[in-house]
Design a protein around this motif. Sequence first.
Motif, mmCIF file in Angstrom:
data_model
loop_
_atom_site.group_PDB
_atom_site.id
_atom_site.type_symbol
_atom_site.label_atom_id
_atom_site.label_comp_id
_atom_site.label_asym_id
_atom_site.label_seq_id
_atom_site.Cartn_x
_atom_site.Cartn_y
_atom_site.Cartn_z
ATOM 1 N N PHE A 156 0.815 -1.219 0.000
ATOM 2 C CA PHE A 156 0.000 0.000 0.000
ATOM 3 C C PHE A 156 0.851 1.272 0.000
ATOM 4 C CE2 PHE A 156 -2.967 -3.197 1.563
ATOM 5 C CZ PHE A 156 -4.100 -2.882 0.858
ATOM 6 N N SER A 157 2.131 1.153 0.303
ATOM 7 C CA SER A 157 2.978 2.352 0.318
ATOM 8 C C SER A 157 3.145 2.961 -1.067
ATOM 9 C CB SER A 157 4.356 2.013 0.903
ATOM 10 O OG SER A 157 5.059 1.128 0.044
ATOM 11 N N ILE A 158 2.915 2.180 -2.140
ATOM 12 C CA ILE A 158 3.096 2.738 -3.482
ATOM 13 C C ILE A 158 2.056 3.814 -3.794
ATOM 14 C CG2 ILE A 158 4.229 0.688 -4.383
ATOM 15 C CD1 ILE A 158 1.660 -0.203 -5.642
ATOM 16 N N PHE A 159 0.953 3.835 -3.030
ATOM 17 C CA PHE A 159 -0.064 4.861 -3.256
ATOM 18 C C PHE A 159 0.367 6.226 -2.734
ATOM 19 C CE2 PHE A 159 -2.673 1.062 -3.691
ATOM 20 C CZ PHE A 159 -3.478 1.405 -4.766
ATOM 21 N N ARG A 160 1.492 6.277 -2.032
ATOM 22 C CA ARG A 160 1.966 7.582 -1.557
ATOM 23 C C ARG A 160 2.437 8.455 -2.714
ATOM 24 N NH1 ARG A 160 5.655 4.878 3.218
ATOM 25 N NH2 ARG A 160 3.923 4.146 4.532
ATOM 26 N N ASN A 161 2.789 7.836 -3.815
ATOM 27 C CA ASN A 161 3.159 8.604 -5.000
ATOM 28 C C ASN A 161 1.886 9.118 -5.662
ATOM 29 O OD1 ASN A 161 3.689 8.938 -8.018
ATOM 30 N ND2 ASN A 161 5.780 8.657 -7.249
ATOM 31 N N ARG A 162 1.743 10.422 -5.735
ATOM 32 C CA ARG A 162 0.495 11.025 -6.199
ATOM 33 C C ARG A 162 0.227 10.742 -7.679
ATOM 34 N NH1 ARG A 162 -1.265 15.085 -2.524
ATOM 35 N NH2 ARG A 162 -2.218 16.333 -4.177
ATOM 36 N N ALA A 163 1.278 10.667 -8.489
ATOM 37 C CA ALA A 163 1.085 10.353 -9.907
ATOM 38 C C ALA A 163 0.586 8.919 -10.072
ATOM 39 C CB ALA A 163 2.386 10.556 -10.678
ATOM 40 N N PHE A 164 1.135 8.000 -9.288
ATOM 41 C CA PHE A 164 0.681 6.618 -9.342
ATOM 42 C C PHE A 164 -0.801 6.527 -8.960
ATOM 43 C CE2 PHE A 164 -0.318 2.679 -7.159
ATOM 44 C CZ PHE A 164 0.117 1.726 -8.056
ATOM 45 N N ALA A 165 -1.174 7.169 -7.859
ATOM 46 C CA ALA A 165 -2.571 7.132 -7.414
ATOM 47 C C ALA A 165 -3.502 7.744 -8.459
ATOM 48 C CB ALA A 165 -2.710 7.873 -6.082
ATOM 49 N N ALA A 166 -3.065 8.835 -9.087
ATOM 50 C CA ALA A 166 -3.888 9.474 -10.114
ATOM 51 C C ALA A 166 -4.053 8.563 -11.326
ATOM 52 C CB ALA A 166 -3.265 10.802 -10.536
ATOM 53 N N GLY A 167 -2.993 7.848 -11.701
ATOM 54 C CA GLY A 167 -3.092 6.929 -12.833
ATOM 55 C C GLY A 167 -4.082 5.807 -12.583
ATOM 56 N N VAL A 168 -4.057 5.236 -11.377
ATOM 57 C CA VAL A 168 -5.000 4.178 -11.026
ATOM 58 C C VAL A 168 -6.436 4.694 -11.074
ATOM 59 C CG1 VAL A 168 -5.771 2.669 -9.153
ATOM 60 C CG2 VAL A 168 -3.334 2.882 -9.654
ATOM 61 N N LEU A 169 -6.664 5.870 -10.499
ATOM 62 C CA LEU A 169 -8.008 6.452 -10.514
ATOM 63 C C LEU A 169 -8.464 6.761 -11.941
ATOM 64 C CD1 LEU A 169 -7.847 8.908 -7.473
ATOM 65 C CD2 LEU A 169 -9.194 6.806 -7.647
ATOM 66 N N ALA A 170 -7.572 7.307 -12.750
ATOM 67 C CA ALA A 170 -7.942 7.650 -14.128
ATOM 68 C C ALA A 170 -8.368 6.420 -14.914
ATOM 69 C CB ALA A 170 -6.766 8.342 -14.829
ATOM 70 N N ALA A 171 -7.638 5.312 -14.742
ATOM 71 C CA ALA A 171 -7.989 4.076 -15.447
ATOM 72 C C ALA A 171 -9.375 3.593 -15.037
ATOM 73 C CB ALA A 171 -6.943 3.003 -15.163
ATOM 74 N N ALA A 172 -9.676 3.635 -13.742
ATOM 75 C CA ALA A 172 -10.977 3.166 -13.252
ATOM 76 C C ALA A 172 -12.108 4.068 -13.739
ATOM 77 C CB ALA A 172 -10.969 3.104 -11.727
ATOM 78 N N PHE A 173 -11.926 5.378 -13.638
ATOM 79 C CA PHE A 173 -12.976 6.301 -14.074
ATOM 80 C C PHE A 173 -13.222 6.178 -15.577
ATOM 81 C CE2 PHE A 173 -11.930 8.838 -10.159
ATOM 82 C CZ PHE A 173 -13.187 8.767 -9.596
ATOM 83 N N ALA A 174 -12.149 6.056 -16.349
ATOM 84 C CA ALA A 174 -12.300 5.972 -17.806
ATOM 85 C C ALA A 174 -13.051 4.710 -18.206
ATOM 86 C CB ALA A 174 -10.933 6.026 -18.479
ATOM 87 N N MET A 175 -12.709 3.569 -17.613
ATOM 88 C CA MET A 175 -13.364 2.321 -17.998
ATOM 89 C C MET A 175 -14.786 2.240 -17.461
ATOM 90 S SD MET A 175 -11.304 1.105 -20.034
ATOM 91 C CE MET A 175 -12.268 -0.346 -20.416
ATOM 92 N N PHE A 176 -15.074 2.904 -16.355
ATOM 93 C CA PHE A 176 -16.459 3.015 -15.897
ATOM 94 C C PHE A 176 -17.289 3.725 -16.957
ATOM 95 C CE2 PHE A 176 -19.990 5.170 -13.884
ATOM 96 C CZ PHE A 176 -20.486 4.239 -12.971
ATOM 97 N N ALA A 177 -16.739 4.812 -17.490
ATOM 98 C CA ALA A 177 -17.460 5.568 -18.510
ATOM 99 C C ALA A 177 -17.640 4.755 -19.787
ATOM 100 C CB ALA A 177 -16.718 6.872 -18.816
ATOM 101 N N VAL A 178 -16.562 4.111 -20.266
ATOM 102 C CA VAL A 178 -16.657 3.327 -21.499
ATOM 103 C C VAL A 178 -17.667 2.200 -21.342
ATOM 104 C CG1 VAL A 178 -15.410 1.771 -23.039
ATOM 105 C CG2 VAL A 178 -14.335 3.883 -22.284
ATOM 106 N N GLY A 179 -17.559 1.444 -20.238
ATOM 107 C CA GLY A 179 -18.473 0.326 -20.021
ATOM 108 C C GLY A 179 -19.921 0.769 -19.898
ATOM 109 N N GLY A 180 -20.155 1.849 -19.138
ATOM 110 C CA GLY A 180 -21.519 2.327 -18.954
ATOM 111 C C GLY A 180 -22.134 2.859 -20.240
ATOM 112 N N ILE A 181 -21.378 3.650 -20.974
ATOM 113 C CA ILE A 181 -21.886 4.224 -22.222
ATOM 114 C C ILE A 181 -22.207 3.126 -23.232
ATOM 115 C CG2 ILE A 181 -21.251 5.625 -24.227
ATOM 116 C CD1 ILE A 181 -19.643 7.404 -22.267
#
Length: 501
Positions: free
Chosen positions: A259-284
């Motif tokens: 869980f320490s890898i989430f301390r890197n803000r760019a890493f955390a943003a990348g994970v969130l971006a992937a989830a949000f993007a695929m939520f949108a693609v799948g839902g649409i």
Amino acid sequence: MVSPTSPRQRWLLLVTVSAGLLLITLDNSILYTALPTLTEEIGASPSQGLWIINAYPLVMAGLLLGAGTLGDRVGHQRMFLVGLVIFAAASLVAAFAPAPEVLIAARAVLAVGAASMMPATLALIRIAFTIERERNVAIAVWGSVALIGSALGPIVGGALLEHFWWGSVFLVNVPVAVIALLVVLKVAPHNDPDPSKTWDLLSSVQVMVAMVGLVFALKEVTKPGPSWPVVAAALVAAALGAITFTRRQSRLDHPLLDFSIFRNRAFAAGVLAAAFAMFAVGGIQLVTSQRYQLVEGLSPLEAGALVAAVAVGALPTGLLGGAFLHVVGLRTLIGGGLTVSTVGVVVTVTSFQSGLGWMIAGLALTGMGLGAAMSVASTAIVGNVPPRRAGMASSLEEVSYEFGSLTAVAILGSLLTAIYTSTITLPPGALAEAGDSLSGALSTSASDPGILEAAFTAFDHGYSVVMVVVAAVLATGAALTTALLWRYGPGSASSSYDSDH
């Protein structure tokens, strides 16, 4: 692991692992247009139909973290090859499944093969491409293939159903898998296992329990007349799985997730971006392909071509994102991309009854934003963890992809049905089936214009609400990732680690 020295080898490897990734992401969405035909011909109930879709991302999401660590242990080339074999074999079983239960089981086994391959695709790219600018372009291509494969799934499914039986949507995987297997044997880096890495099966089981519990809870709470005891039990199971997993990781010498890898803000943003993007693609894709087949009367191919506008929009921004990342920075591409996609969904939901032109424009604009964000989300993830955590980071990215798609189907599919059943006003004498679903209204009352008008109105109301939810989720993602990436503006470094260190 020794990387290929020949540029031809590197780029051929990229093409090959991208082909494997394309199969994985296509299978996530290829059933959106095929589902009405498939469920009718195989005799599946509505509940079985949803499980035919969700068995794949659910099992894959539960296994991905362990698959990445297992890849570090046995070698990523071997994981990719084994995954290809499992994927091809399961595709054959799915194509000729005699009953819904067999198809659901085959989809689960398909997910085992996909979970073996997916982390290996990104890990092999990171190992093979040691020059940062080349690696950024390669990862951008990888991210674009992930998004475009998901977006093209409905049109591929529709095209196959125009000429073949429903099993063809699975059978098409087999020749591609065989070709990819032969090429990887020629061009991939030599397998370099690390026996010091341990694979913990119990941790994977705990993740699966947490995922299944959460999905059951989401599906139950958004359906008409939810059973609150079932919701409570599912949430308790999810919480127990998550808590025991978290505690176990803190005690392991080689955890599946540090869980320490989430301390890197760019890493955390990348994970969130992937989830949000695929939520949108799948839902649409899910709700739009259904609406245009059931309300507008388009064929599966025509509905698939319509939602492919997302892929058309994503292609140029996806390819250019990696090439210009060093100039514009992560914040612009991820936060800005999700903002543009939010605007695209708003255009779509406010104009879908005004003609296909505006609808296509809104979907293409949505794809442009998602392509920009997805093209560099992978760089933000794999470039901001130590190389010894490459498999873990790759797996976590795939989990975020699958979790986004999975929750989109679970929440938005159930929400659409709930709004339909709660808002439809049927004329006197209408059969009860017409109030349960639009498919029920079409099958029992196709000659009654009053019932069809009421059904279409209720479905369109549900479609509008679902698309508003998608826009709200994307706007939230844009705000969160922009905040996390505030220091990653134009000209800033996108990676904290080099692959050759």
